[in-house]
Scaffold this motif. Structure first.
Motif, PDB file in Angstrom:
ATOM      1  N   TRP A  17       0.844  -1.195   0.000  1.00  0.00           N
ATOM      2  CA  TRP A  17       0.000   0.000   0.000  1.00  0.00           C
ATOM      3  C   TRP A  17       0.880   1.247   0.000  1.00  0.00           C
ATOM      4  CZ3 TRP A  17      -0.642   4.403   2.854  1.00  0.00           C
ATOM      5  CH2 TRP A  17      -1.783   5.153   2.571  1.00  0.00           C
ATOM      6  N   THR A  18       0.590   2.163  -0.896  1.00  0.00           N
ATOM      7  CA  THR A  18       1.286   3.449  -0.912  1.00  0.00           C
ATOM      8  C   THR A  18       0.262   4.549  -1.106  1.00  0.00           C
ATOM      9  OG1 THR A  18       1.676   3.296  -3.302  1.00  0.00           O
ATOM     10  CG2 THR A  18       3.440   2.531  -1.852  1.00  0.00           C
ATOM     11  N   PRO A  19       0.461   5.699  -0.471  1.00  0.00           N
ATOM     12  CA  PRO A  19      -0.475   6.805  -0.686  1.00  0.00           C
ATOM     13  C   PRO A  19      -0.366   7.332  -2.108  1.00  0.00           C
ATOM     14  CG  PRO A  19       1.421   7.529   0.594  1.00  0.00           C
ATOM     15  CD  PRO A  19       1.539   6.039   0.458  1.00  0.00           C
ATOM     16  N   SER A  20      -1.458   7.869  -2.619  1.00  0.00           N
ATOM     17  CA  SER A  20      -1.471   8.353  -4.001  1.00  0.00           C
ATOM     18  C   SER A  20      -0.681   9.638  -4.178  1.00  0.00           C
ATOM     19  CB  SER A  20      -2.924   8.575  -4.453  1.00  0.00           C
ATOM     20  OG  SER A  20      -3.633   7.373  -4.465  1.00  0.00           O
ATOM     21  N   PHE A  21      -0.644  10.465  -3.154  1.00  0.00           N
ATOM     22  CA  PHE A  21      -0.036  11.789  -3.297  1.00  0.00           C
ATOM     23  C   PHE A  21       0.998  12.006  -2.188  1.00  0.00           C
ATOM     24  CE2 PHE A  21      -4.324  11.960  -5.060  1.00  0.00           C
ATOM     25  CZ  PHE A  21      -4.014  12.236  -6.383  1.00  0.00           C
ATOM     26  N   SER A  22       2.178  11.441  -2.394  1.00  0.00           N
ATOM     27  CA  SER A  22       3.218  11.493  -1.368  1.00  0.00           C
ATOM     28  C   SER A  22       4.437  12.295  -1.809  1.00  0.00           C
ATOM     29  CB  SER A  22       3.643  10.067  -0.998  1.00  0.00           C
ATOM     30  OG  SER A  22       4.115   9.376  -2.145  1.00  0.00           O
ATOM     31  N   VAL A  23       4.291  13.123  -2.860  1.00  0.00           N
ATOM     32  CA  VAL A  23       5.438  13.873  -3.363  1.00  0.00           C
ATOM     33  C   VAL A  23       5.961  14.849  -2.311  1.00  0.00           C
ATOM     34  CG1 VAL A  23       6.256  15.469  -5.143  1.00  0.00           C
ATOM     35  CG2 VAL A  23       4.664  13.628  -5.752  1.00  0.00           C
ATOM     36  N   ALA A  24       5.071  15.528  -1.619  1.00  0.00           N
ATOM     37  CA  ALA A  24       5.508  16.499  -0.604  1.00  0.00           C
ATOM     38  C   ALA A  24       6.310  15.819   0.504  1.00  0.00           C
ATOM     39  CB  ALA A  24       4.312  17.235  -0.016  1.00  0.00           C
ATOM     40  N   SER A  25       5.861  14.647   0.922  1.00  0.00           N
ATOM     41  CA  SER A  25       6.588  13.962   1.991  1.00  0.00           C
ATOM     42  C   SER A  25       7.956  13.493   1.517  1.00  0.00           C
ATOM     43  CB  SER A  25       5.775  12.779   2.521  1.00  0.00           C
ATOM     44  OG  SER A  25       5.536  11.819   1.516  1.00  0.00           O
ATOM     45  N   ALA A  26       8.068  13.113   0.238  1.00  0.00           N
ATOM     46  CA  ALA A  26       9.375  12.736  -0.308  1.00  0.00           C
ATOM     47  C   ALA A  26      10.335  13.914  -0.257  1.00  0.00           C
ATOM     48  CB  ALA A  26       9.224  12.234  -1.748  1.00  0.00           C
ATOM     49  N   VAL A  27       9.833  15.108  -0.598  1.00  0.00           N
ATOM     50  CA  VAL A  27      10.678  16.309  -0.574  1.00  0.00           C
ATOM     51  C   VAL A  27      11.076  16.657   0.849  1.00  0.00           C
ATOM     52  CG1 VAL A  27      10.736  18.793  -1.052  1.00  0.00           C
ATOM     53  CG2 VAL A  27       9.735  17.228  -2.732  1.00  0.00           C
ATOM     54  N   GLY A  28      10.107  16.688   1.756  1.00  0.00           N
ATOM     55  CA  GLY A  28      10.420  17.020   3.141  1.00  0.00           C
ATOM     56  C   GLY A  28      11.412  16.050   3.750  1.00  0.00           C
ATOM     57  N   ASN A  29      11.251  14.769   3.451  1.00  0.00           N
ATOM     58  CA  ASN A  29      12.154  13.758   3.977  1.00  0.00           C
ATOM     59  C   ASN A  29      13.559  13.909   3.400  1.00  0.00           C
ATOM     60  OD1 ASN A  29      12.686  11.152   5.408  1.00  0.00           O
ATOM     61  ND2 ASN A  29      13.020  10.429   3.319  1.00  0.00           N
ATOM     62  N   ALA A  30      13.648  14.155   2.081  1.00  0.00           N
ATOM     63  CA  ALA A  30      14.955  14.263   1.428  1.00  0.00           C
ATOM     64  C   ALA A  30      15.742  15.469   1.930  1.00  0.00           C
ATOM     65  CB  ALA A  30      14.776  14.346  -0.088  1.00  0.00           C
ATOM     66  N   LEU A  31      15.041  16.560   2.209  1.00  0.00           N
ATOM     67  CA  LEU A  31      15.722  17.790   2.627  1.00  0.00           C
ATOM     68  C   LEU A  31      15.862  17.896   4.144  1.00  0.00           C
ATOM     69  CD1 LEU A  31      14.194  20.481   0.226  1.00  0.00           C
ATOM     70  CD2 LEU A  31      16.223  19.064  -0.098  1.00  0.00           C
ATOM     71  N   GLY A  32      15.144  17.069   4.882  1.00  0.00           N
ATOM     72  CA  GLY A  32      15.182  17.183   6.335  1.00  0.00           C
ATOM     73  C   GLY A  32      14.443  18.409   6.826  1.00  0.00           C
ATOM     74  N   SER A  33      13.288  18.676   6.226  1.00  0.00           N
ATOM     75  CA  SER A  33      12.477  19.843   6.603  1.00  0.00           C
ATOM     76  C   SER A  33      11.378  19.400   7.561  1.00  0.00           C
ATOM     77  CB  SER A  33      11.861  20.478   5.354  1.00  0.00           C
ATOM     78  OG  SER A  33      12.876  20.913   4.473  1.00  0.00           O
ATOM     79  N   PHE A  34      11.253  20.102   8.688  1.00  0.00           N
ATOM     80  CA  PHE A  34      10.330  19.682   9.730  1.00  0.00           C
ATOM     81  C   PHE A  34       9.208  20.685   9.963  1.00  0.00           C
ATOM     82  CE2 PHE A  34      14.330  17.527  10.524  1.00  0.00           C
ATOM     83  CZ  PHE A  34      13.909  16.213  10.668  1.00  0.00           C
ATOM     84  N   GLY A  35       9.015  21.611   9.009  1.00  0.00           N
ATOM     85  CA  GLY A  35       7.863  22.501   9.086  1.00  0.00           C
ATOM     86  C   GLY A  35       6.635  21.786   8.556  1.00  0.00           C
ATOM     87  N   ALA A  36       5.569  22.532   8.309  1.00  0.00           N
ATOM     88  CA  ALA A  36       4.361  21.936   7.742  1.00  0.00           C
ATOM     89  C   ALA A  36       4.706  21.244   6.422  1.00  0.00           C
ATOM     90  CB  ALA A  36       3.314  23.021   7.507  1.00  0.00           C
ATOM     91  N   ASN A  37       4.102  20.083   6.187  1.00  0.00           N
ATOM     92  CA  ASN A  37       4.317  19.324   4.953  1.00  0.00           C
ATOM     93  C   ASN A  37       2.950  19.058   4.351  1.00  0.00           C
ATOM     94  OD1 ASN A  37       4.621  16.785   3.257  1.00  0.00           O
ATOM     95  ND2 ASN A  37       6.757  17.239   3.731  1.00  0.00           N
ATOM     96  N   ILE A  38       2.671  19.724   3.213  1.00  0.00           N
ATOM     97  CA  ILE A  38       1.308  19.732   2.676  1.00  0.00           C
ATOM     98  C   ILE A  38       1.311  19.304   1.216  1.00  0.00           C
ATOM     99  CG2 ILE A  38      -0.713  21.176   2.208  1.00  0.00           C
ATOM    100  CD1 ILE A  38       0.319  23.081   4.430  1.00  0.00           C
ATOM    101  N   SER A  39       0.433  18.368   0.874  1.00  0.00           N
ATOM    102  CA  SER A  39       0.198  17.992  -0.512  1.00  0.00           C
ATOM    103  C   SER A  39      -1.098  18.646  -0.983  1.00  0.00           C
ATOM    104  CB  SER A  39       0.072  16.471  -0.652  1.00  0.00           C
ATOM    105  OG  SER A  39       1.304  15.832  -0.423  1.00  0.00           O
ATOM    106  N   VAL A  40      -1.074  19.182  -2.194  1.00  0.00           N
ATOM    107  CA  VAL A  40      -2.257  19.808  -2.781  1.00  0.00           C
ATOM    108  C   VAL A  40      -2.543  19.109  -4.101  1.00  0.00           C
ATOM    109  CG1 VAL A  40      -3.307  21.956  -3.583  1.00  0.00           C
ATOM    110  CG2 VAL A  40      -1.627  22.015  -1.728  1.00  0.00           C
ATOM    111  N   SER A  41      -3.800  18.710  -4.326  1.00  0.00           N
ATOM    112  CA  SER A  41      -4.068  17.916  -5.520  1.00  0.00           C
ATOM    113  C   SER A  41      -5.430  18.191  -6.133  1.00  0.00           C
ATOM    114  CB  SER A  41      -3.938  16.424  -5.216  1.00  0.00           C
ATOM    115  OG  SER A  41      -4.004  15.678  -6.405  1.00  0.00           O
ATOM    116  N   ASN A  42      -5.797  19.469  -6.240  1.00  0.00           N
ATOM    117  CA  ASN A  42      -7.059  19.746  -6.917  1.00  0.00           C
ATOM    118  C   ASN A  42      -6.827  19.987  -8.406  1.00  0.00           C
ATOM    119  OD1 ASN A  42      -5.764  21.935  -5.768  1.00  0.00           O
ATOM    120  ND2 ASN A  42      -7.587  23.217  -5.723  1.00  0.00           N
ATOM    121  N   ALA A  43      -6.519  18.870  -9.078  1.00  0.00           N
ATOM    122  CA  ALA A  43      -6.411  18.799 -10.535  1.00  0.00           C
ATOM    123  C   ALA A  43      -5.386  19.803 -11.067  1.00  0.00           C
ATOM    124  CB  ALA A  43      -7.780  18.979 -11.173  1.00  0.00           C
TER     125      ALA A  43
END
Length: 390
Positions: A122-148
């Motif tokens: 199982w993988t989430p459909s919209f995990s690009v933001a978390s990939a970026v936050g994880n790669a950079l080590g960013s611990f602020g808000a992590n938000i995915s937006v996907s309205n088309a």
């Protein structure tokens, strides 16, 4: 609270990095390429794809299972962070807001072709933001937006709100997409892919053509941007919704006009401040016509002297990343003081009564850029970037 653009990142069919992107926008030519997995299966298996050598180079950066959208996003996020000159402390504390409409579709298709059962992992459909936050080590808000296809316009608005409300000093914001078979095949079934390429405002345009890549911006408060080189100010934003049809825009245009006018109001300016428009301009018959009429209503007589830059003719419709690419383009237009040439039209649709300069760059007449981004479901967003300094 003012919001300034201090860093850029981009990867697209035009190349890798903001400089390559800007150089590509001067060329006056671009063309989609066949998607190998779809050749022979659909009428127009086309997309504006990141060159294979560039894609391979990006793939080699990280030993991970990321799909194309996530790889492109992380790659351009690093570019933007370096361009902004962020410290390790700023990167650790910054918020991340990333848009995507297609999300992990390409990764799921690869798994299907490899024979992996749907329920195996199982993988989430919209995990690009978390990939970026994880790669950079960013611990602020992590938000995915996907309205088309308006997703990254909304992401930019969210980033502005985070800074204006004092919830963040620095935000990495943008959009990313990777070519995938399902959306291209679906649009082929709808008859919405133009086999000749993406040709906004052309008389015989036949639809759109998807593009891939990622565009990122570092935006900061005036305090955080002080003593930094800036590309300008992200000064206005507004949302609206047609609530008219699942896919078709409202022919009455009321909400398109509302979004543009409210964005100007939010920026504290009127049509006289706008020196360039980067339209949504998908190449579909209804979108280009309605947007042209909207700009004529919003800008009035100034529409005749305000150049439009038809970005999707160069890089295709990058779906959830489209507005982020427009924002990167707007920042570069402000930096260079000129609007790139539009790809030459064989014949501009006379019903699309807007100015599309061709044959060479046009001096930016006024230091303001209006961006429109529209989507299925009637989601509309307009943005204003200007030449303000902290």
């Amino acid at each position: 609270m003012e919001v300034f653009v201090t860093g850029l990142g981009a990867i697209s069919c035009l190349g890798d990095g903001p400089e390559a992107f800007w150089k590509g926008l001067q060329a006056g030519w671009s063309s989609p390429t066949p998607v190998e997995s779809l050749t022979g299966h659909v009428r127009a298996p086309l997309a504006y794809q990141v060159p294979p050598a560039t894609d391979a180079s990006v793939r080699a950066e990280d030993d991970s299972t990321w799909g194309r959208a996530s790889r492109f996003a992380v790659h351009t996020a690093r570019q933007a962070v370096v361009d902004a000159g962020l410290t390790d402390e700023e990167v650790a504390g910054m918020a991340v807001v990333i848009a995507t409409a297609i999300g992990m579709c390409e990764e799921r298709e690869d798994a299907f072709r490899a024979g992996v059962p749907d329920d195996a992992v199982w993988t989430p459909s919209f995990s690009v933001a978390s990939a970026v936050g994880n790669a950079l080590g960013s611990f602020g808000a992590n938000i995915s937006v996907s309205n088309a296809c308006a997703a990254s316009g909304y992401a930019l608005s969210v980033a502005m709100d985070l800074i204006r409300r004092g919830e963040a000093e620095t935000v990495l914001v943008g959009g990313a997409e990777g070519s995938a078979g399902v959306p291209i095949a679906a649009f082929n079934r709808l008859g919405a892919i133009d086999p000749d390429g993406c040709r906004p405002f052309e008389t015989d345009r036949k639809g759109t053509v998807f593009g891939e890549g990622a565009a990122m911006l570092v935006v900061q408060s005036a305090r955080a941007a002080a003593r930094r080189r800036t590309y300008g100010r992200l000064s206005g934003t507004a949302w609206s919704c047609d609530a008219y049809h699942t896919t078709a825009p409202d022919p009455g245009r009321r909400q398109l006009v509302r979004a543009a006018r409210e964005a100007l109001r939010d920026a504290g300016c009127g049509p006289e401040a706008i020196g360039c428009v980067i339209p949504h301009g998908t190449g579909t018959q209804p979108n280009d016509l309605l947007e042209s009429e909207t700009l004529r209503e919003v800008l009035g007589q100034r529409c005749d002297s305000t150049p439009l830059f038809s970005l999707k003719a160069y890089i295709g419709h990058t779906a959830g990343a489209a507005a982020a690419f427009s924002a990167v383009s707007a920042a570069l237009v402000l930096r260079h003081g000129q609007v790139p040439p539009n790809i030459a039209l064989v014949r501009q649709d006379p019903a699309c009564d807007v100015w599309l300069p061709q044959g060479g760059p046009t001096p930016l007449p006024r230091p303001g850029v209006l961006i429109n981004s529209y989507a299925f479901g009637g989601s509309n967003v307009s943005l204003v970037l200007d030449g303000g300094v902290p």
